[in-house]
Design a protein around this motif. Structure first.
Motif, PDB file in Angstrom:
ATOM      1  N   MET A   1      40.056 -51.035  37.371  1.00 17.25           N
ATOM      2  CA  MET A   1      40.034 -52.496  37.072  1.00 17.25           C
ATOM      3  C   MET A   1      41.051 -52.877  35.722  1.00 17.25           C
ATOM      4  N   THR A   2      41.489 -53.828  36.080  1.00 20.61           N
ATOM      5  CA  THR A   2      42.402 -54.572  34.941  1.00 20.61           C
ATOM      6  C   THR A   2      41.961 -55.687  34.495  1.00 20.61           C
ATOM      7  N   SER A  55      30.954 -69.818  31.325  1.00 17.70           N
ATOM      8  CA  SER A  55      29.648 -70.187  31.874  1.00 17.70           C
ATOM      9  C   SER A  55      28.830 -70.629  30.496  1.00 17.70           C
ATOM     10  N   HIS A  56      29.065 -70.053  29.440  1.00 18.72           N
ATOM     11  CA  HIS A  56      28.211 -69.892  28.408  1.00 18.72           C
ATOM     12  C   HIS A  56      29.140 -70.656  27.186  1.00 18.72           C
ATOM     13  N   GLY A  57      30.368 -71.327  27.567  1.00 19.62           N
ATOM     14  CA  GLY A  57      31.211 -71.844  26.472  1.00 19.62           C
ATOM     15  C   GLY A  57      31.084 -73.377  26.500  1.00 19.62           C
ATOM     16  N   ILE A 129      19.879 -70.241  23.641  1.00 21.20           N
ATOM     17  CA  ILE A 129      20.577 -69.363  22.797  1.00 21.20           C
ATOM     18  C   ILE A 129      22.056 -68.801  23.281  1.00 21.20           C
ATOM     19  N   GLY A 130      22.743 -69.292  24.476  1.00 20.94           N
ATOM     20  CA  GLY A 130      23.936 -68.980  24.859  1.00 20.94           C
ATOM     21  C   GLY A 130      24.115 -67.665  25.347  1.00 20.94           C
ATOM     22  N   ARG A 131      25.353 -67.087  24.884  1.00 21.56           N
ATOM     23  CA  ARG A 131      25.605 -65.788  25.332  1.00 21.56           C
ATOM     24  C   ARG A 131      24.953 -64.660  23.990  1.00 21.56           C
ATOM     25  N   ILE A 132      24.323 -63.754  25.037  1.00 17.53           N
ATOM     26  CA  ILE A 132      23.367 -62.978  23.792  1.00 17.53           C
ATOM     27  C   ILE A 132      24.232 -61.938  23.245  1.00 17.53           C
ATOM     28  N   LEU A 185      30.285 -50.973  21.200  1.00 14.38           N
ATOM     29  CA  LEU A 185      29.871 -51.169  22.396  1.00 14.38           C
ATOM     30  C   LEU A 185      28.745 -52.460  22.912  1.00 14.38           C
ATOM     31  N   VAL A 186      29.059 -53.418  23.430  1.00 15.02           N
ATOM     32  CA  VAL A 186      28.003 -54.470  23.860  1.00 15.02           C
ATOM     33  C   VAL A 186      27.995 -54.604  25.257  1.00 15.02           C
ATOM     34  N   LEU A 187      26.634 -54.260  25.856  1.00  6.66           N
ATOM     35  CA  LEU A 187      26.222 -54.881  27.107  1.00  6.66           C
ATOM     36  C   LEU A 187      25.666 -55.849  27.161  1.00  6.66           C
ATOM     37  N   ASP A 188      25.747 -56.944  28.063  1.00  5.84           N
ATOM     38  CA  ASP A 188      25.225 -58.064  27.925  1.00  5.84           C
ATOM     39  C   ASP A 188      25.351 -58.610  29.301  1.00  5.84           C
ATOM     40  N   PHE A 189      24.308 -58.971  30.003  1.00  5.76           N
ATOM     41  CA  PHE A 189      24.531 -59.494  31.333  1.00  5.76           C
ATOM     42  C   PHE A 189      23.093 -60.266  31.633  1.00  5.76           C
ATOM     43  N   ALA A 190      23.371 -61.166  32.546  1.00  9.73           N
ATOM     44  CA  ALA A 190      22.099 -61.993  33.299  1.00  9.73           C
ATOM     45  C   ALA A 190      21.578 -60.908  34.367  1.00  9.73           C
ATOM     46  N   THR A 191      20.294 -60.867  34.606  1.00 15.80           N
ATOM     47  CA  THR A 191      19.789 -60.066  35.440  1.00 15.80           C
ATOM     48  C   THR A 191      19.764 -60.728  36.986  1.00 15.80           C
ATOM     49  N   GLY A 197      25.444 -70.437  34.885  1.00 14.91           N
ATOM     50  CA  GLY A 197      26.491 -71.133  34.684  1.00 14.91           C
ATOM     51  C   GLY A 197      27.858 -70.668  35.293  1.00 14.91           C
ATOM     52  N   LYS A 198      27.766 -69.407  35.953  1.00 11.38           N
ATOM     53  CA  LYS A 198      28.921 -69.078  36.711  1.00 11.38           C
ATOM     54  C   LYS A 198      28.741 -69.378  38.000  1.00 11.38           C
ATOM     55  N   ALA A 199      27.891 -70.031  38.783  1.00 12.48           N
ATOM     56  CA  ALA A 199      27.764 -70.816  39.897  1.00 12.48           C
ATOM     57  C   ALA A 199      28.085 -72.338  39.491  1.00 12.48           C
ATOM     58  N   PRO A 320      31.201 -50.686  27.830  1.00 10.26           N
ATOM     59  CA  PRO A 320      30.865 -52.033  27.773  1.00 10.26           C
ATOM     60  C   PRO A 320      31.185 -52.788  26.545  1.00 10.26           C
ATOM     61  N   GLY A 321      31.718 -54.120  26.996  1.00  5.45           N
ATOM     62  CA  GLY A 321      32.159 -54.855  25.677  1.00  5.45           C
ATOM     63  C   GLY A 321      33.598 -54.863  25.595  1.00  5.45           C
ATOM     64  N   GLU A 322      34.363 -53.779  26.080  1.00  8.45           N
ATOM     65  CA  GLU A 322      35.806 -53.818  26.126  1.00  8.45           C
ATOM     66  C   GLU A 322      36.529 -54.832  26.983  1.00  8.45           C
ATOM     67  N   PRO A 323      35.922 -55.356  28.071  1.00  4.92           N
ATOM     68  CA  PRO A 323      36.696 -56.373  28.910  1.00  4.92           C
ATOM     69  C   PRO A 323      36.596 -57.637  28.080  1.00  4.92           C
ATOM     70  N   GLU A 324      35.567 -58.032  27.334  1.00  3.95           N
ATOM     71  CA  GLU A 324      35.565 -59.177  26.418  1.00  3.95           C
ATOM     72  C   GLU A 324      36.617 -58.798  25.226  1.00  3.95           C
ATOM     73  N   ARG A 325      36.811 -57.716  24.729  1.00  8.02           N
ATOM     74  CA  ARG A 325      37.661 -57.525  23.604  1.00  8.02           C
ATOM     75  C   ARG A 325      38.958 -58.066  24.054  1.00  8.02           C
TER      76      ARG A 325
HETATM   77  N1  LIG Z   1      20.957 -67.791  27.446  1.00  9.04           N
HETATM   78  C1  LIG Z   1      20.467 -67.578  28.315  1.00  9.04           C
HETATM   79  O1  LIG Z   1      19.765 -68.234  29.039  1.00  9.04           O
HETATM   80  C2  LIG Z   1      21.511 -66.774  29.532  1.00  9.04           C
HETATM   81  C3  LIG Z   1      21.028 -66.600  30.656  1.00  9.04           C
HETATM   82  C4  LIG Z   1      21.837 -65.676  31.638  1.00  9.04           C
HETATM   83  C5  LIG Z   1      23.037 -64.983  30.949  1.00  9.04           C
HETATM   84  N2  LIG Z   1      23.302 -65.255  29.781  1.00  9.04           N
HETATM   85  C6  LIG Z   1      24.599 -64.772  29.305  1.00  9.04           C
HETATM   86  O2  LIG Z   1      25.677 -65.055  30.374  1.00  9.04           O
HETATM   87  C7  LIG Z   1      26.835 -64.337  30.050  1.00  9.04           C
HETATM   88  C8  LIG Z   1      27.382 -63.853  31.546  1.00  9.04           C
HETATM   89  O3  LIG Z   1      26.461 -62.850  32.074  1.00  9.04           O
HETATM   90  P1  LIG Z   1      27.001 -61.976  33.528  1.00  9.04           P
HETATM   91  O4  LIG Z   1      25.691 -61.569  34.109  1.00  9.04           O
HETATM   92  O5  LIG Z   1      27.740 -63.284  34.142  1.00  9.04           O
HETATM   93  O6  LIG Z   1      27.756 -60.866  32.959  1.00  9.04           O
HETATM   94  P2  LIG Z   1      28.846 -60.133  33.615  1.00  9.04           P
HETATM   95  O7  LIG Z   1      28.347 -59.647  35.082  1.00  9.04           O
HETATM   96  O8  LIG Z   1      30.204 -60.407  33.401  1.00  9.04           O
HETATM   97  O9  LIG Z   1      28.711 -58.683  32.747  1.00  9.04           O
HETATM   98  C9  LIG Z   1      28.998 -58.486  31.596  1.00  9.04           C
HETATM   99  C10 LIG Z   1      28.670 -57.086  31.075  1.00  9.04           C
HETATM  100  O10 LIG Z   1      29.246 -56.274  31.798  1.00  9.04           O
HETATM  101  C11 LIG Z   1      30.376 -55.426  30.895  1.00  9.04           C
HETATM  102  N3  LIG Z   1      31.683 -55.212  32.007  1.00  9.04           N
HETATM  103  C12 LIG Z   1      32.127 -56.300  32.676  1.00  9.04           C
HETATM  104  N4  LIG Z   1      33.283 -55.373  33.652  1.00  9.04           N
HETATM  105  C13 LIG Z   1      33.021 -54.224  33.385  1.00  9.04           C
HETATM  106  C14 LIG Z   1      33.889 -53.088  33.672  1.00  9.04           C
HETATM  107  N5  LIG Z   1      34.846 -53.164  34.566  1.00  9.04           N
HETATM  108  N6  LIG Z   1      33.492 -51.999  32.977  1.00  9.04           N
HETATM  109  C15 LIG Z   1      32.621 -51.742  32.138  1.00  9.04           C
HETATM  110  N7  LIG Z   1      31.816 -52.707  31.683  1.00  9.04           N
HETATM  111  C16 LIG Z   1      32.218 -53.933  32.344  1.00  9.04           C
HETATM  112  C17 LIG Z   1      30.958 -56.481  29.943  1.00  9.04           C
HETATM  113  O11 LIG Z   1      31.245 -55.598  28.951  1.00  9.04           O
HETATM  114  C18 LIG Z   1      29.509 -57.161  29.734  1.00  9.04           C
HETATM  115  O12 LIG Z   1      28.640 -56.062  28.817  1.00  9.04           O
HETATM  116  C19 LIG Z   1      26.092 -63.139  29.312  1.00  9.04           C
HETATM  117  O13 LIG Z   1      26.986 -63.314  27.891  1.00  9.04           O
HETATM  118  C20 LIG Z   1      24.642 -63.537  29.084  1.00  9.04           C
HETATM  119  O14 LIG Z   1      24.053 -63.055  27.869  1.00  9.04           O
HETATM  120  C21 LIG Z   1      22.780 -66.031  29.051  1.00  9.04           C
END
Ligand SMILES: NC(=O)c1ccc[n+]([C@@H]2O[C@H](COP(=O)([O-])OP(=O)(O)OC[C@H]3O[C@@H](n4cnc5c(N)ncnc54)[C@H](O)[C@@H]3O)[C@@H](O)[C@H]2O)c1
Length: 367
Positions: A1-2, A55-57, A129-132, A185-191, A197-199, A320-325
């Motif tokens: 992936m690029t 989505s969180h900007g 609290i935005g981007r965790i 390393l920062v792993l950060d994602f919505a469950t 916000g992406k929708a 985790p975190g490198e794509p963001e950097r």
């Molecule tokens: N405050 C809130 O209520 C709230 C709610 C939901 C989400 N959020 C935020 O929304 C943001 C976006 O969430 P998301 O679920 O869309 O994130 P996402 O699906 O883009 O996943 C991001 C994570 O996956 C890693 N990643 C992405 N591509 C990768 C790859 N190819 N290889 C390895 N690692 C990879 C990233 O470094 C990051 O840690 C997050 O910052 C989250 O904190 C906030």
């Protein structure tokens, strides 16, 4: 992936990060925020865009202005310590800007973790609290490991595994591992499969979302983000089938129940425009462990993982975190893309706050 700037459409405007930061700061000053608050909000929103998490900007500004107007978001609030039990701190965000109260909560937790080896901070009742990752990075800058469990209290945007309507929020999970002389390393994602916000970004662009992320009002799979914004409403689905569902439930319990905040159910279901987050942060000083060489072990592992032969169509393995950097570097030089729908909503919000038109236009011109 690029990691490329694949999200920019031809109609997007490109805005310089510094100009955007100044604009966001002036907007919140105009709304009544203190200079420190306006600065922290601008730091957070622009960094979310720089990392690629639009989505969180700055696209959140219209929602925050509405929340302020509706009396949900309160300006110039500070975190209140509800209970100080040493390595466990309970703090209330008093519906203040999450960008301020989460910053203050992390500061308190960082100080304790440095002194005691570990600190669990329960932050409740914070406005969005935005981007965790922002909070994990604050801990990592001080050399501290952290895990964060978050709920979107009262939100029913996500359906349970096996369910057909929304029962909880996009409940993010985040963990960070600091490295000496290198980015953490920062792993950060919505469950949910995608963040709410992406929708919204897809909806504003008139685009579809990936398959498997949404259900319509009848519980049928769909790729149309309108189900999240127009009646009859559908819901997002959790990522990873039962695993994302399970993690989302743990996020809700740790952040909403354990901290003395609140969880999502019939009585707390959101009926206002605000977004209320609760967060359990566990902050650890790695030096408190009896580990001979944490750093060398971590680096050996990361190197080992990255040495895996590439699968077809992949040229790089990321930690985790490198794509963001990478995106930060790209967007700092090329500018931040903002779609016209989002930009016109931001302008409408700025205009509603009586921001001078010349001030609004200056951001566009700087882009
Ligand atoms: N405050 C809130 O209520 C709230 C709610 C939901 C989400 N959020 C935020 O929304 C943001 C976006 O969430 P998301 O679920 O869309 O994130 P996402 O699906 O883009 O996943 C991001 C994570 O996956 C890693 N990643 C992405 N591509 C990768 C790859 N190819 N290889 C390895 N690692 C990879 C990233 O470094 C990051 O840690 C997050 O910052 C989250 O904190 C906030």
């Amino acid at each position: 992936m690029t990691v490329q700037e694949s999200t920019k459409a031809s109609s997007d405007i490109l805005v310089n990060a510094q100009a955007l930061h100044g604009f966001v700061q002036r907007l919140w000053l105009k709304a009544g925020s203190s200079p420190t608050e306006a600065g922290l909000v601008a730091d957070h929103l622009v960094m979310a865009n720089l990392t690629g998490h639009d989505s969180h900007g700055v696209g959140m500004i219209p929602r925050y202005v509405k929340s302020l107007r509706d009396g949900v978001l309160a300006l110039n609030q500070h975190v209140a310590i509800v209970r100080d039990a040493g390595a466990v701190l309970t703090v209330d965000g008093v519906r203040g800007f999450g960008q301020v109260v989460a910053y203050e909560a992390m500061d308190l937790g960082i100080e304790r973790a440095k002194a005691m080896g570990i600190c669990a901070v329960g932050l409740r009742n914070a406005h969005h609290i935005g981007r965790i990752g922002h909070w994990a990075e604050q801990c990592a800058r001080q050399g501290l490991v952290s895990f964060h469990f978050v709920n979107v209290a009262g939100s029913v945007h996500v359906s349970p595994w096996g369910g057909s309507d929304g029962r909880f929020g996009t409940n993010p999970f985040c963990a960070a591992f600091p490295r000496k002389g290198k980015e953490p390393l920062v792993l950060d994602f919505a469950t949910s499969g995608i963040a709410q916000g992406k929708a919204r970004v897809a909806y504003n662009k008139g685009a579809k979302v990936a398959e498997g992320c949404l259900i319509d009002a009848q519980g049928r799979p769909t790729t149309d983000p309108r189900v999240m914004f127009e009646a009859p409403h559908g819901a997002l689905r959790t990522f990873g089938e039962h695993k994302g569902h399970g993690l989302a439930m743990m996020c809700e319990l740790f952040s909403g129940a354990l901290t003395g905040g609140y969880t999502t159910h019939a009585e707390t279901r959101v009926k206002h425009s605000g977004i209320i987050n609760c967060m359990l942060s566990v902050i650890i000083n790695p030096e408190a462990f009896d580990a001979a060489d944490t750093e060398a072990e971590a680096e050996a592992f990361i190197e080992w993982v990255k040495a895996s032969p590439r699968s077809t169509g992949t040229d790089q393995i990321f930690a985790p975190g490198e794509p963001e950097r990478l995106r930060i570097a790209q967007r700092r030089s090329a500018g931040i893309p903002i779609d016209p729908g989002t930009w016109s909503e931001i302008i409408a919000a700025a205009t509603a706050l009586d921001m001078p038109q010349s001030d609004i236009a200056s951001v566009h011109e700087a882009g």
